[in-house]
Design a protein around this motif. Structure first.
Motif, PDB file in Angstrom:
ATOM      1  N   CYS A 116       2.659  -1.669   4.827  1.00 21.83           N
ATOM      2  CA  CYS A 116       1.898  -3.260   4.957  1.00 21.83           C
ATOM      3  C   CYS A 116       0.804  -2.795   4.774  1.00 21.83           C
ATOM      4  O   CYS A 116      -0.757  -2.060   5.949  1.00 21.83           O
ATOM      5  N   LYS A 117      -0.963  -3.208   4.613  1.00 21.48           N
ATOM      6  CA  LYS A 117      -2.300  -3.424   4.434  1.00 21.48           C
ATOM      7  C   LYS A 117      -2.545  -2.736   5.539  1.00 21.48           C
ATOM      8  O   LYS A 117      -3.181  -2.085   6.216  1.00 21.48           O
TER       9      LYS A 117
ATOM     10  N   THR B 227       0.664  -1.808  -0.398  1.00 22.85           N
ATOM     11  CA  THR B 227       0.092   0.081  -0.026  1.00 22.85           C
ATOM     12  C   THR B 227       1.088   1.479   0.232  1.00 22.85           C
ATOM     13  O   THR B 227       1.669   1.323   0.414  1.00 22.85           O
TER      14      THR B 227
ATOM     15  N   HIS C 111      -1.640   0.552   7.338  1.00 25.90           N
ATOM     16  CA  HIS C 111      -2.256   1.336   6.761  1.00 25.90           C
ATOM     17  C   HIS C 111      -3.993   1.521   7.269  1.00 25.90           C
ATOM     18  O   HIS C 111      -4.575   2.324   7.392  1.00 25.90           O
ATOM     19  N   ASP C 112      -4.010  -0.146   7.551  1.00 30.95           N
ATOM     20  CA  ASP C 112      -5.945   0.125   7.892  1.00 30.95           C
ATOM     21  C   ASP C 112      -6.000  -0.006   9.379  1.00 30.95           C
ATOM     22  O   ASP C 112      -6.739   0.551   9.493  1.00 30.95           O
TER      23      ASP C 112
END
Length: 78
Positions: free
Chosen positions: A50-51, A26, A54-55
């Motif tokens: 990394c996802k 990401t 990020h999330d």
């Protein structure tokens, strides 16, 4: 541009700050652009994450929450 950022920075910046090596998938705006086109396209304002980071962590930080960061030894970093 996404491809260029991930090619230049293939590992998650937040994982690396904790001495963990994780492939990034990401591209994240370090400073939220909030509709500012110049800030949106500014290459120096982009980082690979990394996802998961990020999330989770990045979303909380952008909403004003502070998050304790732990090193690979389990001790808080800050």
């Amino acid at each position: 541009m996404r491809h260029d950022v991930l090619t230049d920075q293939p590992l998650c910046a937040m994982c690396l700050s904790q001495d963990v090596v994780t492939a990034a998938d990401t591209v994240d705006h370090i400073k939220p652009h909030k509709g500012d086109a110049d800030l949106f396209w500014l290459r120096d304002n982009l980082q690979s994450l990394c996802k998961w980071h990020h999330d989770s962590h990045k979303a909380l930080i952008e909403n004003g929450k502070s998050i304790p960061i732990f090193g690979s030894d389990g001790w808080p970093i800050n």
